[in-house]
Write a protein that holds these residues in place. Structure first.
Motif, PDB file in Angstrom:
ATOM      1  N   LEU A  29       0.820  -1.216   0.000  1.00  0.00           N
ATOM      2  CA  LEU A  29       0.000   0.000   0.000  1.00  0.00           C
ATOM      3  C   LEU A  29       0.856   1.269   0.000  1.00  0.00           C
ATOM      4  CD1 LEU A  29      -2.483   1.827   0.521  1.00  0.00           C
ATOM      5  CD2 LEU A  29      -2.482   1.045   2.890  1.00  0.00           C
ATOM      6  N   VAL A  30       1.908   1.290   0.813  1.00  0.00           N
ATOM      7  CA  VAL A  30       2.685   2.521   0.984  1.00  0.00           C
ATOM      8  C   VAL A  30       3.300   2.984  -0.343  1.00  0.00           C
ATOM      9  CG1 VAL A  30       4.671   3.576   2.150  1.00  0.00           C
ATOM     10  CG2 VAL A  30       3.182   2.007   3.413  1.00  0.00           C
ATOM     11  N   TRP A  57      -4.122   0.816  -5.357  1.00  0.00           N
ATOM     12  CA  TRP A  57      -3.878   1.628  -4.155  1.00  0.00           C
ATOM     13  C   TRP A  57      -5.207   1.935  -3.456  1.00  0.00           C
ATOM     14  CZ3 TRP A  57      -5.719   6.695  -3.392  1.00  0.00           C
ATOM     15  CH2 TRP A  57      -5.301   7.290  -2.193  1.00  0.00           C
ATOM     16  N   LEU A  87      -1.353  -4.088  17.857  1.00  0.00           N
ATOM     17  CA  LEU A  87      -1.623  -4.200  16.421  1.00  0.00           C
ATOM     18  C   LEU A  87      -1.765  -5.664  16.019  1.00  0.00           C
ATOM     19  CD1 LEU A  87      -1.935  -2.057  14.261  1.00  0.00           C
ATOM     20  CD2 LEU A  87       0.454  -2.362  13.654  1.00  0.00           C
ATOM     21  N   THR A 114       6.709   3.956  14.861  1.00  0.00           N
ATOM     22  CA  THR A 114       6.297   5.362  14.762  1.00  0.00           C
ATOM     23  C   THR A 114       5.609   5.775  16.058  1.00  0.00           C
ATOM     24  OG1 THR A 114       4.323   4.534  13.646  1.00  0.00           O
ATOM     25  CG2 THR A 114       6.002   5.549  12.257  1.00  0.00           C
ATOM     26  N   THR A 126       7.346   7.934  19.336  1.00  0.00           N
ATOM     27  CA  THR A 126       6.744   9.233  19.686  1.00  0.00           C
ATOM     28  C   THR A 126       6.472   9.311  21.188  1.00  0.00           C
ATOM     29  OG1 THR A 126       5.697   9.340  17.510  1.00  0.00           O
ATOM     30  CG2 THR A 126       4.832  10.813  19.199  1.00  0.00           C
ATOM     31  N   PHE A 131       4.623  15.760  18.630  1.00  0.00           N
ATOM     32  CA  PHE A 131       4.610  15.556  17.180  1.00  0.00           C
ATOM     33  C   PHE A 131       5.256  16.729  16.439  1.00  0.00           C
ATOM     34  CE2 PHE A 131       1.023  12.373  17.549  1.00  0.00           C
ATOM     35  CZ  PHE A 131       1.702  11.341  16.920  1.00  0.00           C
ATOM     36  N   SER A 170       7.680  11.564  13.641  1.00  0.00           N
ATOM     37  CA  SER A 170       8.321  10.240  13.453  1.00  0.00           C
ATOM     38  C   SER A 170       8.989  10.088  12.102  1.00  0.00           C
ATOM     39  CB  SER A 170       7.330   9.097  13.625  1.00  0.00           C
ATOM     40  OG  SER A 170       6.169   9.487  14.243  1.00  0.00           O
ATOM     41  N   THR A 171       8.439  10.732  11.057  1.00  0.00           N
ATOM     42  CA  THR A 171       9.108  10.648   9.750  1.00  0.00           C
ATOM     43  C   THR A 171       9.442  12.082   9.305  1.00  0.00           C
ATOM     44  OG1 THR A 171       6.914  10.622   8.748  1.00  0.00           O
ATOM     45  CG2 THR A 171       8.004   8.518   8.953  1.00  0.00           C
ATOM     46  N   PHE A 199       1.774  13.717  10.022  1.00  0.00           N
ATOM     47  CA  PHE A 199       1.183  12.604   9.280  1.00  0.00           C
ATOM     48  C   PHE A 199       1.138  12.878   7.779  1.00  0.00           C
ATOM     49  CE2 PHE A 199      -0.540  12.306  13.589  1.00  0.00           C
ATOM     50  CZ  PHE A 199      -0.327  10.967  13.883  1.00  0.00           C
ATOM     51  N   ILE A 223      -1.983  11.061   2.735  1.00  0.00           N
ATOM     52  CA  ILE A 223      -1.733  11.259   4.163  1.00  0.00           C
ATOM     53  C   ILE A 223      -1.710   9.905   4.857  1.00  0.00           C
ATOM     54  CG2 ILE A 223      -4.195  11.410   4.767  1.00  0.00           C
ATOM     55  CD1 ILE A 223      -3.481  13.686   6.690  1.00  0.00           C
ATOM     56  N   ALA A 266      -2.341   6.614   6.440  1.00  0.00           N
ATOM     57  CA  ALA A 266      -3.597   5.864   6.486  1.00  0.00           C
ATOM     58  C   ALA A 266      -3.980   5.537   7.926  1.00  0.00           C
ATOM     59  CB  ALA A 266      -3.457   4.581   5.667  1.00  0.00           C
ATOM     60  N   LEU A 289      -5.626   5.777  14.322  1.00  0.00           N
ATOM     61  CA  LEU A 289      -5.123   4.788  15.278  1.00  0.00           C
ATOM     62  C   LEU A 289      -3.846   5.282  15.950  1.00  0.00           C
ATOM     63  CD1 LEU A 289      -5.057   1.980  16.562  1.00  0.00           C
ATOM     64  CD2 LEU A 289      -3.836   1.164  14.547  1.00  0.00           C
TER      65      LEU A 289
HETATM   66  C1  HEM Z   1       2.837   8.227  15.307  1.00  0.00           C
HETATM   67  C2  HEM Z   1       2.202   7.727  14.355  1.00  0.00           C
HETATM   68  C3  HEM Z   1       2.420   7.898  12.867  1.00  0.00           C
HETATM   69  C4  HEM Z   1       3.012   8.908  12.132  1.00  0.00           C
HETATM   70  C5  HEM Z   1       3.652  10.181  12.635  1.00  0.00           C
HETATM   71  C6  HEM Z   1       2.882   8.533  10.728  1.00  0.00           C
HETATM   72  C7  HEM Z   1       3.344   9.295   9.657  1.00  0.00           C
HETATM   73  C8  HEM Z   1       3.126   9.000   8.319  1.00  0.00           C
HETATM   74  C9  HEM Z   1       3.515   9.838   7.208  1.00  0.00           C
HETATM   75  C10 HEM Z   1       4.221  11.190   7.311  1.00  0.00           C
HETATM   76  C11 HEM Z   1       3.139   9.224   6.062  1.00  0.00           C
HETATM   77  C12 HEM Z   1       3.336   9.758   4.618  1.00  0.00           C
HETATM   78  C13 HEM Z   1       2.185  10.661   4.272  1.00  0.00           C
HETATM   79  C14 HEM Z   1       2.317  11.422   2.964  1.00  0.00           C
HETATM   80  O1  HEM Z   1       2.877  10.916   1.967  1.00  0.00           O
HETATM   81  O2  HEM Z   1       1.835  12.574   2.929  1.00  0.00           O
HETATM   82  C15 HEM Z   1       2.511   7.976   6.443  1.00  0.00           C
HETATM   83  C16 HEM Z   1       1.991   7.066   5.562  1.00  0.00           C
HETATM   84  C17 HEM Z   1       1.400   5.870   5.947  1.00  0.00           C
HETATM   85  N1  HEM Z   1       1.179   5.431   7.248  1.00  0.00           N
HETATM   86 FE1  HEM Z   1       1.636   6.421   8.948  1.00  0.00          FE
HETATM   87  N2  HEM Z   1       2.235   7.334  10.662  1.00  0.00           N
HETATM   88  C18 HEM Z   1       1.930   6.921  11.938  1.00  0.00           C
HETATM   89  C19 HEM Z   1       1.251   5.783  12.311  1.00  0.00           C
HETATM   90  C20 HEM Z   1       0.740   4.852  11.440  1.00  0.00           C
HETATM   91  C21 HEM Z   1      -0.018   3.682  11.827  1.00  0.00           C
HETATM   92  C22 HEM Z   1      -0.421   3.329  13.272  1.00  0.00           C
HETATM   93  C23 HEM Z   1      -0.284   2.997  10.676  1.00  0.00           C
HETATM   94  C24 HEM Z   1      -1.011   1.690  10.478  1.00  0.00           C
HETATM   95  C25 HEM Z   1      -1.197   0.757  11.384  1.00  0.00           C
HETATM   96  C26 HEM Z   1       0.273   3.765   9.568  1.00  0.00           C
HETATM   97  C27 HEM Z   1       0.186   3.407   8.239  1.00  0.00           C
HETATM   98  C28 HEM Z   1       0.577   4.199   7.174  1.00  0.00           C
HETATM   99  C29 HEM Z   1       0.377   3.822   5.785  1.00  0.00           C
HETATM  100  C30 HEM Z   1      -0.259   2.533   5.273  1.00  0.00           C
HETATM  101  C31 HEM Z   1       0.895   4.877   5.009  1.00  0.00           C
HETATM  102  C32 HEM Z   1       0.938   4.980   3.484  1.00  0.00           C
HETATM  103  C33 HEM Z   1      -0.294   5.697   2.969  1.00  0.00           C
HETATM  104  C34 HEM Z   1      -0.344   5.794   1.448  1.00  0.00           C
HETATM  105  O3  HEM Z   1       0.700   5.753   0.791  1.00  0.00           O
HETATM  106  O4  HEM Z   1      -1.462   5.910   0.921  1.00  0.00           O
HETATM  107  N3  HEM Z   1       0.890   4.875  10.081  1.00  0.00           N
HETATM  108  N4  HEM Z   1       2.504   7.872   7.829  1.00  0.00           N
END
Ligand code: HEM
Length: 484
Positions: free
Chosen positions: A89-90, A98, A156, A280, A284, A335, A340-341, A412, A418, A420, A424
């Motif tokens: 997915l990512v 997607w 999870l 992540t 945090t 945050f 985290s990223t 995020f 953004i 997904a 959570l």
């Molecule tokens: C502290 C928690 C988290 C932070 C700070 C964070 C941050 C991010 C960021 C910055 C992105 C990229 C967004 C973009 O391209 O604009 C991302 C993508 C993603 N995150 Fe998180 N995340 C967190 C928790 C989680 C959790 C708990 C899950 C799932 C269990 C998750 C699943 C994903 C997925 C699947 C994507 C890809 C979305 C896509 O490409 O459509 N993240 N996250």
């Protein structure tokens, strides 16, 4: 319009371009460069055009105004070697597959209903963590980040697989966290082969070799889970159906129109969720507790709020969270300073476009420096200070949230790609942070002075502490509060 100039940026070297300028902490190096060249910069990494957004308004141009043009991610060796060659997915290209994967997650994991269905699971895992901490009293100091990671992974695991992944003190937990962290570190390396295709096969930094080895370890882990699930079916330990059972049942008709879901796609999705959703959140919370130890007055203020709202006879529940205003501000402030990223995840320009009068060529990689944006002195008073009050009424940003609408703090990301798992992730970080500050006081080992705690960063795709937080927790609730 190609008659417009490229955005300004540092002069590239022959062939490798600006790769030497990235340094060991690229979010720091890029922030420093933006001071010279401005909030919209152009670099050449090898043969790839890279544009960097380093202010809220430039980020909004890319992720709001031009979001549709930046809705896929650039090709990279991490996605190829570690994410089943983009079948996840990512890294999935923006399009029907997607959309399908994202929809499955939002319905079965992240919808308000799915989140509510599993609140007991999260609360139980957090309660188990508090008992582990209680049991450490009088013993060696504990590595808080490691225990937090066991907690987020098990929570999870129960939602996704219907069972915990680790038992208490399981040596496999250390290994799993280190695998996730290694994946983030490898994914965060600017790999020469991604930018100079002719050199890819040489793998000069040895990154591809490490990626393939790590992938093989994850794949073994995932194959075992998938086979076990096919044989035993959904675990009866949980009342709700776990995600993996749902995915298996959707295999032959995943979208209601005969679309299929392969075993590889299922494994790739599980991998994404475990990797994106565990470290992540846990790191945090580790940062949040570090900041509070570092700022004892804020810790005392947060404990006072918790004592008023929750009392000292029971642990925090998710139902308490909406009433914990100061706690929420602490989480936002964490945050902001410790996203985290720090460079989010890269996007790619599908077509040529023009932003702020500059030409952005088709195929450019977009990096959004969310770390630098959230420390921009034009947007934040005393940006380096940890000051949760700025998010409270009377503060400078009382109505600003971290969910991707206020571009000065976008941990995020924002737009159609953004995070997904934002709903959570936010809940888990809030619940854990609240439970730890309500349940315990925190002492540092070997007479370390709280105000001098080392707050430096290490670098991967995610932002780790340079030195893990080691602590002695001291319980502060009535003893029965921690019992099941
Ligand atoms: C502290 C928690 C988290 C932070 C700070 C964070 C941050 C991010 C960021 C910055 C992105 C990229 C967004 C973009 O391209 O604009 C991302 C993508 C993603 N995150 Fe998180 N995340 C967190 C928790 C989680 C959790 C708990 C899950 C799932 C269990 C998750 C699943 C994903 C997925 C699947 C994507 C890809 C979305 C896509 O490409 O459509 N993240 N996250």
């Amino acid at each position: 319009n190609p008659t417009k100039p490229l955005p300004p940026g540092p002069k590239p070297w022959p062939v490798i371009g600006n790769l030497p300028h990235m340094g060991t902490k690229p979010h720091h190096s890029l922030a420093a460069m933006a001071k010279t060249y401005g909030p919209l910069m152009h670099l050449r990494l090898g043969f790839v055009h890279v544009v960097v957004a380093a202010s809220a308004s430039v980020a909004a141009q890319f992720l709001k105004t031009h979001d549709a043009n930046f809705s896929s991610r650039p090709p990279n060796s991490g996605a190829k070697h570690m994410a089943y060659n983009y079948q996840d997915l990512v890294f999935a290209p923006y399009g029907p597959r997607w959309r399908l994967l994202r929809k499955i997650c939002s319905v079965h994991l992240f919808s308000a209903k799915a989140l509510d269905d599993f609140h007991l699971v999260r609360e139980e895992e957090v309660a188990i963590l508090t008992r582990t901490l209680l049991a450490s009293v009088g013993k060696d100091s504990v590595n808080l980040g490691q225990l937090l990671n066991v907690c987020t992974t098990n929570a999870l695991g129960r939602v996704m697989l219907g069972r915990r992944v680790f038992s208490d003190g399981d040596p496999k937990a250390d290994e799993f966290k280190s695998m996730v962290v290694e994946m983030m570190v490898l994914a965060g390396v600017f790999n020469l082969g991604d930018f100079v295709p002719a050199l890819d096969w040489l793998d000069l930094q040895g990154v591809a070799v490490k990626m393939k080895k790590l992938h093989a370890r994850f794949d073994t882990f995932l194959n075992a889970i998938l086979e076990e699930h096919k044989i035993n079916g959904s675990s009866r330990n949980e009342e709700r159906v776990d995600l993996l059972s749902t995915l298996i049942s959707l295999k032959d008709n995943a979208d209601g129109e005969g679309g299929t879901l392969s075993d590889t796609e299922i494994k790739a999705l599980l991998l994404n969720l475990f990797v994106a959703g565990t470290d992540t959140s846990s790191s945090t919370v580790e940062w949040a507790i570090s900041e509070l130890i570092h700022n004892p007055k804020l810790l005392a203020q947060a404990q006072e709020e918790l004592d008023t709202v929750v009392g000292s006879n029971r642990l925090v529940t998710e139902a308490d969270l909406p009433r914990l205003t100061f706690l929420q501000a602490i989480v936002k402030e964490t945050f902001r300073l410790h996203p985290s990223t720090p460079l989010s995840l890269p996007r790619i320009a599908a077509e040529n476009c023009e932003i702020n009068g500059y030409f952005i060529p088709k195929g450019s990689t977009l990096l959004v420096n969310v770390w630098a944006i959230a420390r921009d002195p034009d947007m934040w008073a005393d940006p380096l200070e940890f000051r949760p009050g700025r998010f409270l009424p009377g503060g400078e940003k009382p109505n600003v949230d971290v969910r991707g609408n206020d571009f000065e703090v976008i941990p995020f990301g924002a737009g159609r790609r953004i995070c997904a798992g934002m709903s959570l992730g936010l809940r888990m970080v809030q619940l854990l942070t609240a439970s730890l500050i309500h349940g315990f006081d925190w002492d540092l080992p070997n007479g370390q002075v709280a105000e001098k705690l080392n707050m430096e960063e290490a670098y991967g795709l995610t932002l780790q502490r340079a030195s893990p937080l080691m602590v002695h927790p001291r319980p502060r609730l009535k003893p029965h509060s921690y019992r099941p």
